[in-house]
Structure formats: C-alpha cells, structure tokens
Design a protein around this motif. Structure first.
Motif, PDB file in Angstrom:
ATOM      1  N   ARG A 114      41.984  -8.719  50.839  1.00  0.00           N
ATOM      2  CA  ARG A 114      41.899  -9.867  51.742  1.00  0.00           C
ATOM      3  C   ARG A 114      41.956  -9.418  53.195  1.00  0.00           C
ATOM      4  NH1 ARG A 114      44.718 -13.293  54.810  1.00  0.00           N
ATOM      5  NH2 ARG A 114      44.302 -15.522  54.676  1.00  0.00           N
ATOM      6  N   GLU A 115      42.862  -8.489  53.511  1.00  0.00           N
ATOM      7  CA  GLU A 115      42.963  -7.993  54.885  1.00  0.00           C
ATOM      8  C   GLU A 115      41.680  -7.294  55.313  1.00  0.00           C
ATOM      9  OE1 GLU A 115      46.363  -5.526  54.776  1.00  0.00           O
ATOM     10  OE2 GLU A 115      47.809  -7.194  54.682  1.00  0.00           O
ATOM     11  N   GLU A 162      39.090  -9.979  56.034  1.00  0.00           N
ATOM     12  CA  GLU A 162      39.424 -10.684  57.271  1.00  0.00           C
ATOM     13  C   GLU A 162      39.059  -9.852  58.492  1.00  0.00           C
ATOM     14  OE1 GLU A 162      43.300 -12.866  59.337  1.00  0.00           O
ATOM     15  OE2 GLU A 162      43.492 -11.815  57.422  1.00  0.00           O
ATOM     16  N   PHE A 188      34.954 -15.051  58.360  1.00  0.00           N
ATOM     17  CA  PHE A 188      36.138 -15.317  57.553  1.00  0.00           C
ATOM     18  C   PHE A 188      36.844 -16.595  58.010  1.00  0.00           C
ATOM     19  CE2 PHE A 188      40.701 -14.917  56.768  1.00  0.00           C
ATOM     20  CZ  PHE A 188      40.719 -14.676  55.410  1.00  0.00           C
ATOM     21  N   GLU A 189      36.961 -16.780  59.306  1.00  0.00           N
ATOM     22  CA  GLU A 189      37.676 -17.953  59.825  1.00  0.00           C
ATOM     23  C   GLU A 189      36.946 -19.250  59.542  1.00  0.00           C
ATOM     24  OE1 GLU A 189      40.650 -18.237  61.092  1.00  0.00           O
ATOM     25  OE2 GLU A 189      41.011 -16.107  60.751  1.00  0.00           O
ATOM     26  N   GLN A 190      35.653 -19.164  59.185  1.00  0.00           N
ATOM     27  CA  GLN A 190      34.889 -20.371  58.885  1.00  0.00           C
ATOM     28  C   GLN A 190      34.893 -20.728  57.411  1.00  0.00           C
ATOM     29  OE1 GLN A 190      33.869 -22.234  61.372  1.00  0.00           O
ATOM     30  NE2 GLN A 190      34.701 -20.656  62.724  1.00  0.00           N
ATOM     31  N   GLN A 203      40.234 -21.472  55.157  1.00  0.00           N
ATOM     32  CA  GLN A 203      40.770 -21.121  56.471  1.00  0.00           C
ATOM     33  C   GLN A 203      40.642 -22.291  57.452  1.00  0.00           C
ATOM     34  OE1 GLN A 203      42.489 -18.239  57.221  1.00  0.00           O
ATOM     35  NE2 GLN A 203      42.359 -18.160  54.988  1.00  0.00           N
ATOM     36  N   GLN A 204      39.557 -23.049  57.347  1.00  0.00           N
ATOM     37  CA  GLN A 204      39.410 -24.227  58.204  1.00  0.00           C
ATOM     38  C   GLN A 204      40.525 -25.237  57.928  1.00  0.00           C
ATOM     39  OE1 GLN A 204      35.488 -26.017  58.357  1.00  0.00           O
ATOM     40  NE2 GLN A 204      34.489 -24.058  57.957  1.00  0.00           N
ATOM     41  N   ARG A 250      43.514 -24.578  56.653  1.00  0.00           N
ATOM     42  CA  ARG A 250      44.810 -24.056  57.106  1.00  0.00           C
ATOM     43  C   ARG A 250      44.947 -24.160  58.622  1.00  0.00           C
ATOM     44  NH1 ARG A 250      47.529 -18.224  55.390  1.00  0.00           N
ATOM     45  NH2 ARG A 250      49.632 -18.758  56.114  1.00  0.00           N
ATOM     46  N   ARG A 251      43.850 -23.907  59.332  1.00  0.00           N
ATOM     47  CA  ARG A 251      43.899 -23.970  60.791  1.00  0.00           C
ATOM     48  C   ARG A 251      43.942 -25.423  61.293  1.00  0.00           C
ATOM     49  NH1 ARG A 251      39.955 -21.122  61.377  1.00  0.00           N
ATOM     50  NH2 ARG A 251      38.321 -22.671  61.659  1.00  0.00           N
ATOM     51  N   ASP A 277      53.196 -20.767  55.650  1.00  0.00           N
ATOM     52  CA  ASP A 277      52.956 -20.014  54.425  1.00  0.00           C
ATOM     53  C   ASP A 277      53.323 -20.816  53.182  1.00  0.00           C
ATOM     54  OD1 ASP A 277      52.042 -17.937  55.912  1.00  0.00           O
ATOM     55  OD2 ASP A 277      53.918 -16.795  55.878  1.00  0.00           O
ATOM     56  N   TYR A 308      50.758 -23.635  52.665  1.00  0.00           N
ATOM     57  CA  TYR A 308      49.476 -23.090  52.237  1.00  0.00           C
ATOM     58  C   TYR A 308      49.544 -22.645  50.776  1.00  0.00           C
ATOM     59  CZ  TYR A 308      45.136 -20.385  52.456  1.00  0.00           C
ATOM     60  OH  TYR A 308      43.875 -19.905  52.237  1.00  0.00           O
TER      61      TYR A 308
END
Length: 747
Positions: free
Chosen positions: A65-66, A69, A75-77, A81-82, A84-85, A91, A94
């Motif tokens: 995963r790291e 990322e 990744f942020e899209q 992730q959308q 969570r943001r 944590d 989520y």
C-alpha cells in the motif's frame, strides 16, 4: 488483520482451535477460562505457525500500500481515499468503514466474522468484534462513540446498524454498509441516480461572470473572494441565504462560491426531496452526504415552500407554536448543517421567509430583478445579434418586460423550439413578435389559475365619458409614459424612488364603462390586461389569501402586465374594531393588501360600485381616482348612436336615438344590452331594427334593473312575443278532445 487476530486468539484460547469439532455452536469452558483468566495475546508468534504467516501477510500488505501511495499520483483520487478525506475519518473510523464494506466485496469475510465471534449466525461485523481485534477488553467502551447517532459515520450516512433487534446491545448490533457508499467504492462516483429527481450536479470551471448592477456585483465579488480565501477550510464560511424571485440567479451566486473553492455545485430541490424521503432529516442527511462525496457546494432551494406546508389544527384546537413548520424544519436543518463541514447555500424566493436558526452564522444576500440596463446585456448574451430578427432589439425587449435571467433564458429556448422545425439546417432567427408571444404565454401560464387575460375588443371611439373623466384618464396614461423622464432625467427618483407603481380606482354605478376603460388604457400602454378572479384568490384558511395575492403582484411586476381587480370592495373593505379572532385576521389581511399595493411597481386598476366601503388608508395610496357617473342625455345619445353604428345592421328609418336617450336613463352597459336584445327580437321577426323594438328592449332592461317604468309588464310581454307567437297562439287554441281510455289488458 482479522486473520492475524484469529490466529492470536486461537493461541491464547479465546477462540476454538482448528481441531474443534463443532465450532460456533457452543462456547467451550476453555474459551471462558481464557477470557476470565490472565491469558493475553502479547506473546510473539512462533516462526512457521499460521499466526506468523498471517503477520507477515499484514506487513506485506502495508508495504504494498505504501508503495502504491508513493508511486501512483492517482492514489488520492481512489474512491476510498476520497471518502476518508471528505469526511475526515480517523484510523478507527476508517477501519470500521472498511469492515462494513468488506462483506460486500469479499465472500470470505462474513464467515470469518462468524468464526471470530464464535457463532455461525453472526456473519457480520460488530463493535464487539472491533474491540476484540483492536483493543483490550477494558478499553472496549471507548469505541462506542464510533456508532453514536451524532457521530461522523452514522450522522453522515456512511454506514448503518441493524436496529431490528432493540434488545441487542449496541456493541453486538450488526454493522451494515450503506448501498450508496458501496456503489461509490465500486467506482460509480457520478451523481447518485436515486437523487436525480431532486438534485442536479453542475460544473463551475468555465462560468461566465453574471450580469449584475453595481451594488449586487460588489456583493458577489466579495462573496467569491471570501470563498477563494477559505480554500482548505470551507466550513469557516457562513451559510448563505440567497433571496430573490425564481430565476433571478440564486443558483448562479452559489455556483460562484463553488468556483472560488474549485468545487462543483449540487443544487437540491427541497420540495422534491421531501417527496422522496419519509422525513426531511433523512433527505437532508442523504443530500449533504452526496455533497461531500462529490466535493460540491450544496445549494438548497424551496425552503419557504417546505415550511408553508403547515398542519391545520382542528376546530377549537389551539395550535402549538412549538410545532410551527418553520421551527420543526429549522431544527432539522440545524442538526444536519451542524455536522456538515462544507458550504451550504439556502435559496428563498420570498423576502419575508423566516431564516432558520443554525449553529453557523447566516449571511443574507438579496438579489434584485435586473434593471433595463442589465436586462439588455442579458438579452445580448443569451440571444446574440446573429440569431435575432430585425424587430428583436435587446433594448426593446428589456424595456417591455421585467424578466429574471432564468425567464429570459426560458423564453429564448422556447422560441428556438417553436422555430426549429422550420429552420432545418441553419440556426433559427428569432423575431421580436415570436419572443413577445412566448413571454406572454409564460405569464399566462403563471397567472392562468387565478387570472383571465382580457383580449382587446374595444376602440376609443366606443367609449363615451364626460370631459372630466377623459382628463383623468389622460393623466393616468401620461404618468406611465413619462415616468422615466420625471424619475430618472429630472432626478425625482432619488427622492421618491425609481420604481414607483401606478394604481387607479374606477368607481361608479354598474355599466358606466369601468372595465372597458381599463381594457382601453392597457391597449394604450401596450400592456396585457389580466382580470383577477377573486373567487380563486380569497381563501378561508389563514394566510392563504395574502400568499396568493403576493404571488399575483410578483408575477405582474416581472411580466409587465396590468392587473384588474373587479369589485375590489370585497378585498379592500374598511377595517373594523376587533370583536373576535375573525375580525383580527380580516384586519391583518387588509393591512397586508395596503402595504402590497403601496410597494407595487406595476400598473393596477381596481373597480367598485361602492366606493364608500373601501378603507380610507387604501384610497390615500392610489395614484388616480376616477369617478364614472351615470351618463347624461347627450352622452346617452352618443352611446345609442355608437351601439347602432354597425354598417351591416338593418336599421329602420324611424329610429330616433335622441328620443331614446331622453326617455330612458340607462347606463352604457344597459344600453348595450338593450340594443342586443332588440337585435334578437328583430331577427326573430325578420324585420329591421326599429324604434318600437328599441323602446321595448329599453323598457325591459329598466324593469329588470328595478327602475321605474310606466305601463304594465304584461304589455311588454305581449309586445315581445307578438300576436302570432307560438305560446300565445297555443293558449288561444281550444283544448283538444279527451282521448278515450284504452281498454285494460287482462292480467
């Protein structure tokens, strides 16, 4: 992580081992001892065991995963992730969200949840399972806030719990995924199809700047600048309450805020939303969640229509003020907005609509109808010169109607559809005549259920009034024609206001030409005349009459039409001393009408046969007051002559209009009825219209109106039917012989 926790719990004896014969059907004493005893999971896993292998897979998943990322800019899209943001999930939140979604994607997870909870029916995650996996038993209560109804997960509609078993403790209730969140994670990130009946998602990147007056434009620029400065923390912005008539640009203002934040706009029709959900709170939670998922500014419109749906108390029941719809719905909206960190705009059409009580600051912005100058620019933008006919000047159209931007756009689109069939292969050119017809049809549609369009049917030559009335009518017309010169060019608008209305009272006996004069004045001013049907306006329910009249005045101002209130004394009667609640409500109604007429910027004519019954304060607010007296002999002669001047009318040589005028003191309306009655009598006798028939018709009109007439009514009846008439002839005939009785049939 769940697999690793399974192996750890098996090692310390809290879960059945792999050799257990019937796991999940019973709880073994060994598990009870492990849970009550000092057995912990702090020991290290032995190499080569299933527990060690599971721990290694967890580490591999984290490293993968790291790596993704760090290497993948998209990744942020990713949908997860959308989410969570957008909802600022920590944590624990989520993890609980992932746990609710897992059974929807991995068929292994439900069975694993059942095994971890040591019961084959519990194929779902619970808060107890999370406590078992993520914390020690003494810290389990600290996780209860994750499923609090006001917490992020449940208040935002990210997951739900199975409340079908109210006796089950919260820690053991099933945690279920929301279907909308499942579809979003799958990649269906467009607007939720279930919301299309009440929501519209709009992009705001390439919006053209709105066309506004200087003051409103400054307000708009300040609003957009504050939104741009709040990028990253839009929850610091207030709730914007945008007020203005339908189509004035409230949604466009909200789109400007969204553009400043780099977001989209989610427009929500609250009335339609209420029809989709059982409660307003459920609907608001869903649309606000969609706004965060779509990274959009939420624009809620229809607020005042939502609170207008008030329960009517039963007879004799005192309404509870705490249950007023604006308070109940306001509290619901306050709870929804309190947990929503994004921007919310509230669009209302009425200036007197109550503002909700919200935990956030409310900034009210009034958006006016465009002036003629801004309307000209709007016509130029929405209908370029290349698509306009020679008679469709933007300045002329702007001067003719007070339309909002939305109404101008609707008129252009409707006109394009009407000419599209005849303009195949080339862009249609729209004529000014067609656009006027379209606007007129739109106004008729908006006023059609409470008003009737009076089609022009008279000429000025048909009107016979005294010189004093003619002078007053000329003044009334000139006040409308030269308002721009007096108010704008001569500067009196600065003192008296630039938007002064014009109202007149036409008073006098029935049939003196009040309605005809109103129609002629409307033709002279180039306005459509709408007669208000009072039976459809006046309501027995409190506040409904004022609401309907407010809508009529608003539409008349925007459509540049002339209103005719016939028999106005039924609405604008004198206020009385308050003896009962009915008197108080009636006085409130008159007070509202007085204020509305005073601030009305259009043209209105009111007619009455009983001017003494009108409220004195109302008379003072009128621009012109015209009295129509009964016509004198000379005027009656002109009326008879005008009514009989049709060239095709068969008129006998003995007709003496002067004698008719001297003999019968009739008003213009009664003279018209007498001429029409005499014409039908002449047609039935196949003879021209002569003096005797006109005299007979006039006598009958006077008698029907209760006026004194010499002679017997039987003489008038005999003259009306004639000696050869069928009824009199039948009466003179001998009675026919009696028919013999028919023999009775046997049986």
């Amino acid at each position: 992580m769940l697999e690793l926790r399974l192996r750890q719990l098996q090692r310390v004896g809290r879960l059945p081992s792999d050799g257990e014969r019937f796991p999940g059907t019973s709880i073994s004493p060994r598990e009870i001892d492990a849970r009550l005893g000092s057995a912990t999971d702090s020991g290290l896993a032995r190499p080569g065991t299933p527990e060690a292998e599971a721990a290694e897979r967890v580490r591999e998943a984290l490293r993968a995963r790291e790596a993704i990322e760090a290497a993948d800019p998209a990744f942020e899209q990713l949908p997860l992730q959308q989410i969570r943001r957008a909802f600022s999930l920590d944590d624990d939140e989520y993890f609980l969200l992932l746990l609710s979604l897992g059974p929807e994607f991995d068929p292994t997870l439900p069975r694993l949840c059942a095994f971890l909870q040591n019961h084959f029916e519990r194929q779902y995650p619970t808060l107890a399972l999370v406590a078992d996996c993520l914390s020690s038993p003494d810290q389990a209560a600290d996780l209860r806030h994750l499923l609090d109804p006001a917490g992020t997960l449940r208040a935002s509609g990210l997951l739900r719990i199975d409340e079908g078993r109210p006796t089950t403790p919260l820690m053991s209730q099933a945690i279920l995924a929301e279907p909308r969140i499942v579809r979003f994670v799958e990649g269906q990130t467009a607007l939720d199809p279930a919301l299309t009946p009440c929501c519209t998602l709009e992009r705001t990147e390439a919006l053209a700047p709105p066309i506004l007056d200087a003051e409103t434009e400054a307000t708009y620029e300040r609003m957009v600048a504050s939104a741009t400065a709040a990028v990253g923390c839009p929850w610091d912005l207030p709730v914007y309450m945008l007020r203005g008539p339908d189509g004035v640009g409230k949604r466009r203002f909200a789109a400007g805020i969204a553009a400043g934040l780099g977001m989209r706009l989610l427009a929500v029709d609250l009335v339609a939303m209420r029809g989709l959900y059982s409660t307003v709170g459920d609907g608001l939670r869903v649309v606000l969640r969609e706004g965060r998922l779509q990274q959009a500014v939420v624009h809620l419109h229809g607020w005042e229509q939502l609170i207008d749906v008030a329960p009517i108390p039963a007879e004799g029941q005192v309404p509870d003020p705490s249950l007023a719809p604006e308070l109940v719905i306001g509290r619901t909206l306050a709870l929804a907005v309190e947990t929503h960190p994004g921007v919310v705009c509230l669009g209302v059409a009425k200036r007197d609509a109550p503002a909700p009580r919200l935990p956030r600051r409310i900034e009210t912005i009034d958006i006016p109808v465009p002036t003629a100058r801004e309307a000209t620019r709007l016509w130029d933008r929405m209908l370029p010169a290349a698509r306009r006919g020679d008679d469709a000047g933007s300045a002329t159209l702007a001067e003719a109607y007070d339309l909002t931007p939305g109404q101008i756009l609707a008129a252009v689109r409707e006109a394009e559809q009407r000419v599209a069939a005849s303009a195949v292969g080339r862009p249609p050119r729209l004529s000014g005549g067609l656009l006027r017809v379209v606007v007129r049809d739109q106004i008729r549609t908006r006023l059609g259920d409470v008003a009737t369009l009076i089609e022009p049917a008279w000429r000025w030559d048909d009107l016979v009034v005294s010189r004093d009335v003619s002078v007053q009518l000329l003044e009334f017309i000139n006040r409308h024609r030269y308002r721009s010169r007096v108010l704008d060019e001569w500067g009196l608008g600065r003192r008296f206001g630039h938007r002064i209305g014009l109202s007149a009272l036409f008073e006098g006996p029935s049939g003196t030409g009040k309605t005809m004069t109103a129609s002629l004045v409307a033709q002279e001013l180039g306005l459509n005349l709408y007669q208000i049907e009072l039976s459809k306006v006046v309501s027995r329910w409190l506040g409904e009459t004022e609401k309907m009249l407010g809508r009529i005045f608003d539409e008349a101002e925007r459509g540049r039409v002339m209103l005719l209130f016939d028999e106005a004394d039924s609405l604008f009667s004198k206020r009385t001393s308050v003896q009962s609640s009915n008197d108080r409500y009636a006085n409130l109604e008159v007070n509202y009408l007085l204020q509305r007429v005073e601030h009305f910027t259009g043209v209105a004519v009111l007619t009455t046969n009983f001017p003494e019954s009108l409220d004195d304060a109302f008379k003072r607010r009128l621009s012109v007051r015209v009295t129509f007296p009964r016509p004198l002999a000379a005027e009656r002669e002109r009326l008879w002559q005008t009514m009989l001047s049709e060239p095709r009318l068969p008129r006998a040589a003995d007709v003496d209009v002067a004698a008719l005028a001297r003999t019968f003191e009739l008003s213009g309306g009664l003279i018209r009825n007498a001429v029409l009655r005499a014409a039908f009598m002449a047609a039935s006798r196949e003879r021209p219209l002569d003096q005797s028939l006109l005299s007979l018709a006039a006598r009958i009109e006077m008698r029907e109106q209760g006026l004194l007439v010499q002679g017997s009514p039987h003489d008038d009846l005999a003259a009306l039917v004639g000696p050869e008439g069928p009824f009199l002839a039948a009466a003179d005939d001998a009675a026919p012989a009696k028919r013999p009785k028919s023999p009775r049939r046997p049986g």
